[in-house]
Design a protein around this motif. Structure first.
Motif, short mmCIF file in Angstrom:
data_model
loop_
_atom_site.label_atom_id
_atom_site.label_comp_id
_atom_site.label_asym_id
_atom_site.label_seq_id
_atom_site.Cartn_x
_atom_site.Cartn_y
_atom_site.Cartn_z
N LEU A 159 -0.41 -12.55 6.74
CA LEU A 159 -0.25 -12.03 5.37
C LEU A 159 -0.75 -13.05 4.36
O LEU A 159 -1.46 -12.72 3.42
CB LEU A 159 1.22 -11.70 5.08
N GLU A 160 -0.39 -14.30 4.62
CA GLU A 160 -0.78 -15.36 3.70
C GLU A 160 -2.29 -15.62 3.76
O GLU A 160 -2.97 -15.70 2.74
CB GLU A 160 0.00 -16.63 4.06
N LYS A 161 -2.81 -15.72 4.98
CA LYS A 161 -4.23 -16.03 5.16
C LYS A 161 -5.13 -14.98 4.52
O LYS A 161 -6.15 -15.30 3.90
CB LYS A 161 -4.54 -16.15 6.66
N HIS A 162 -4.77 -13.70 4.68
CA HIS A 162 -5.64 -12.62 4.19
C HIS A 162 -5.14 -12.04 2.87
O HIS A 162 -5.68 -11.04 2.40
CB HIS A 162 -5.74 -11.52 5.24
N GLN A 163 -4.11 -12.70 2.29
CA GLN A 163 -3.55 -12.28 1.00
C GLN A 163 -3.21 -10.78 1.01
O GLN A 163 -3.72 -10.00 0.21
CB GLN A 163 -4.54 -12.61 -0.13
N LEU A 164 -2.34 -10.42 1.96
CA LEU A 164 -1.98 -9.01 2.15
C LEU A 164 -0.60 -8.72 1.57
O LEU A 164 0.32 -9.52 1.69
CB LEU A 164 -1.97 -8.66 3.64
N MET A 165 -0.47 -7.56 0.95
CA MET A 165 0.82 -7.07 0.46
C MET A 165 1.75 -6.86 1.66
O MET A 165 1.29 -6.49 2.74
CB MET A 165 0.58 -5.73 -0.25
N ASP A 166 3.06 -7.09 1.50
CA ASP A 166 3.96 -6.90 2.64
C ASP A 166 4.09 -5.40 2.95
O ASP A 166 3.83 -4.55 2.09
CB ASP A 166 5.31 -7.57 2.42
N TYR A 167 4.50 -5.09 4.17
CA TYR A 167 4.45 -3.73 4.70
C TYR A 167 5.29 -2.74 3.87
O TYR A 167 4.81 -1.67 3.50
CB TYR A 167 4.93 -3.73 6.16
N ALA A 168 6.54 -3.11 3.60
CA ALA A 168 7.42 -2.17 2.88
C ALA A 168 6.87 -1.85 1.50
O ALA A 168 6.82 -0.68 1.09
CB ALA A 168 8.83 -2.77 2.76
N LYS A 169 6.41 -2.87 0.79
CA LYS A 169 5.85 -2.63 -0.54
C LYS A 169 4.57 -1.80 -0.45
O LYS A 169 4.29 -0.94 -1.29
CB LYS A 169 5.56 -3.95 -1.26
N ALA A 170 3.77 -2.03 0.60
CA ALA A 170 2.53 -1.26 0.79
C ALA A 170 2.85 0.22 1.01
O ALA A 170 2.17 1.10 0.46
CB ALA A 170 1.73 -1.82 1.96
#
Length: 701
Positions: free
Chosen positions: A194-205
């Motif tokens: 998540l940090e490396k690819h700057q991804l939104m967390d699953y629940a928020k997504a």
């Protein structure tokens, strides 16, 4: 640990019950709450911005406007009765039109008041209007101005709508589902990813994909969910590839012997292209590692895949093993058999053909020779995978046009030896890079991207049906030169739904233009008995007929070097890959060849793009890329059967960058932690253990 809330059966969600659950299962394959959450909106109504009236045009999906209702007037009687409102802002005015609830609207609408309206603009007699707009009184004292959200739109069906499961009904269910299980949603990706690819967390997504607050949130949710989907596909495929080299040992072909060398030095009728040499070298290296080879060779029609396959089989024979080649149709199997026999001669190897038409006596002899080990190469159709077919020592399997075989059919060949044979799968349908990485990410891929020397590019032209007499004249000229011609139709008999020049009517037309005894015509279609089809094919192959009238049964596997013209009737009805395959039936000889695409004047935008692409290029890979853009991955190369491409949100045509990012990430993870045993990869190991119980037949593509 499994996320139990998402696997809860859909009937237990508040507001669903048995009847709605039944229709959700049948219409949308929604069986659980997780399935519902994965039923993503296909577009959004953007209520976050306002438009001015002068900005409105009929191509807009919808528009939100702040203005004033100037007047309302009832017009017409009975069925023609309607309510028309004049609505203005500081840039102009439009009409609002209602055909229903007129009496109630006349009472409730407040003339002179400010409203926020939303609807689809349309144009009639040069005037922009909105029919049945959503209306909301504007209260300037309130902080919140209107319904400032991105409203999701979900795909539905007529059956679902009967149960109030239109887009709003599904939206309500999504809201209940998220309220019910939001706090229990577990993150499937490790924190470092998540940090490396700057991804939104699953629940928020999940919340933002169904109820986005703004465009940046929506974009971040879409990117995160696409990355996750493509990441896990690549994780499965690359794990299969890893298992293939680690777990499944293969026969070691450590020498190139007399049969290969004799063929290469004395029997090869033309020099290999550099691309062919490169692929043979890759196969030689693969088969000498001690691991089972799984390699896909893709190359355009006529690029010389069969010779590469034959040389690979000769390496197997030199090392004491048997080889076989499986083709999807009897015609193609017979052609491979005839071609390989002609290349090898009678002394070099024993080669036999096994199909559904093989006589029982011949079949028994083949079975006996296979088990004794006196038969080197067996070529055939699905007949090869029958339990009765037993090899003494099968070491190399070639599968041609592999997408026409199911996974289990291919697996039966794989199981015909204790140590699995090396697998070489071939396709003449060039596959875009992104699709190849997803369909065949667990295979090594070789590309034959050169045509043999001396081949002239096929000239492709597009004619409309009113130019047919000109086409007939050109056909006579080519026949006078001693050439032969294919004429291909999309249908056998007239269809009530499609106004096509069908094969039977076309045949009558051609027989009038090209009468006996000067001209002779063959006819071949899928409904004919195999014997009749073969008889007609052979007449054309031997040059006894000048014109072959056919359906797409000739798309694969007819090789007539003297045929120089391919005419495709109603070409707009064919897909790009089909058109390209059909064109590849000509251009086999040294003479200039032609492909004529005949169509009606009524062409869709997609149809025009397909025809322009065919005329512009003969590069199969470029054509495949356009095909992917037009059709999406599901229809190309029979990929629907693979199971790999059941994607909910990612799109291989437009998400190439995300796919590359996801694949590279998986490669790096396996390089650093091949067994996924480190603590930070626990979630990934758990995912694979859940998804891959026992042997995965995905690897045999």
């Amino acid at each position: 640990m499994a996320n139990l809330s998402v696997i809860t059966p859909i009937e237990y969600l508040k507001g669903v019950g048995p009847q709605k659950a039944d229709v959700l299962k049948k219409e949308l394959q929604i069986f659980t709450i997780g399935d519902l959450l994965s039923h993503y909106p296909f577009r959004y109504i953007d209520r976050t911005q306002f438009h001015k009236i002068r900005q409105l045009h009929p191509d807009m999906i919808g528009a939100q406007i702040l203005g004033r209702l100037i007047s309302i007037q009832e017009i017409g009687e009975k069925r023609a009765r309607r309510l028309v409102g004049q609505f203005r802002d500081d840039t102009g005015g439009i009409e609002l039109v209602w055909f229903q609830s007129i009496t109630w609207l006349k009472k409730s609408l407040k003339v002179g008041s400010a409203y926020i309206i939303y609807g689809k603009p349309s144009e009639f007699n040069g005037q922009i209007s909105i029919t049945h707009p959503e209306m909301e009184l504007f209260h300037p004292q309130e902080k919140k101005i209107g319904n400032l959200t991105m409203q999701p739109v979900y795909s539905s069906t007529e059956k679902l709508k009967k149960f109030n499961l239109d887009t709003r009904g599904i939206q309500r269910l999504q809201q209940v589902a998220l309220e019910t299980i939001f706090n229990t949603l577990q993150e499937p990706l490790p924190p470092y990813l998540l940090e490396k690819h700057q991804l939104m967390d699953y629940a928020k997504a999940m919340l933002s994909i169904h109820f986005p607050q703004n465009t940046p949130d929506l974009n971040a949710a879409v990117r995160r969910l696409k990355f996750e989907e493509l990441f896990f596909i690549q994780l499965r495929l690359l794990r299969n590839k890893q298992l293939n080299t680690q777990k499944y040992k293969g026969h070691r072909f450590d020498k190139v012997g007399d049969k290969f060398n004799t063929f290469f030095n004395e029997r090869l009728p033309f020099p290999l292209t550099n691309a062919q040499k490169r692929v043979v070298k890759e196969i030689r290296q693969d088969t000498n590692t001690g691991a089972q080879m799984n390699r896909l060779v893709q190359g355009d029609v006529g690029s010389g895949k069969t010779v590469v396959a034959l040389m690979s089989m000769l390496i197997a024979i030199d090392n004491g093993y048997q080889a076989c080649m499986m083709a999807p149709t009897e015609i193609l199997a017979q052609q491979h058999f005839a071609g390989i026999r002609a290349l090898l001669g009678d002394e070099l190897c024993t080669v036999k053909l096994l199909t559904g038409s093989t006589p029982i006596r011949e079949r028994r002899l083949i079975h006996q020779q296979l088990e004794e080990g006196t038969l080197d190469i067996l070529i055939g159709t699905h007949a090869l995978i029958e339990d009765k077919v037993k090899f003494k020592n099968i070491g190399f399997v070639v599968i041609d046009e592999q997408h026409r075989f199911g996974v289990e059919q291919r697996a039966k060949l794989w199981r015909k030896n204790i140590v699995p044979p090396h697998m070489l799968v071939m396709t003449a349908t060039p596959i875009p890079r992104t699709l190849a990485m997803t369909m065949y990410g667990d295979l090594d891929i070789s590309v034959i991207d050169e045509l043999p020397a001396g081949r002239k590019p096929i000239k492709t032209v597009h004619f409309y049906e009113n130019q047919r007499l000109r086409v007939f004249g050109f056909m006579r000229e080519e026949i006078a030169k001693g050439r032969q011609i294919y004429v291909v139709y999309p249908l056998i008999k007239e269809s009530e739904k499609m106004d096509l020049l069908y094969l039977e009517a076309g045949l009558e037309n051609l027989q009038r233009e090209f009468p006996l005894p000067q001209y002779k015509i063959s006819i071949v279609h899928g409904k004919m008995p195999v014997k009749d089809k073969d008889f007609e094919m052979q007449r054309f192959v031997k040059g006894e007929t000048q014109i072959m009238v056919a359906t797409t049964v000739i798309e694969v596997g007819v090789n007539v070097p003297n045929a120089s013209v391919m005419i495709i009737e109603n070409a707009e009805r064919f897909g790009l890959s089909q058109l390209h395959q059909l064109r590849g039936r000509v251009g086999r000889g040294a003479e200039q060849s032609f492909c004529i695409l005949l169509t009606t004047h009524k062409l869709s935008k997609e149809g025009k793009t397909r025809l322009e692409t065919m005329v512009r290029t003969s590069d199969g890979f470029e054509i495949a890329e356009v095909d992917l853009q037009l059709r999406g991955p599901g229809d190309i190369s029979g990929t629907q059967q693979s199971g790999v491409l059941e994607m909910k949100i990612a799109n291989l045509a437009s998400d190439q960058a995300i796919l590359m990012e996801a694949r590279q990430s998986v490669i790096e993870i396996f390089k650093e932690d091949p067994s996924l045993s480190s603590k930070k990869n626990t979630l990934l190991a758990h995912y694979l253990n859940q998804r891959s119980p026992g042997i995965s037949w995905d690897k045999i593509s």
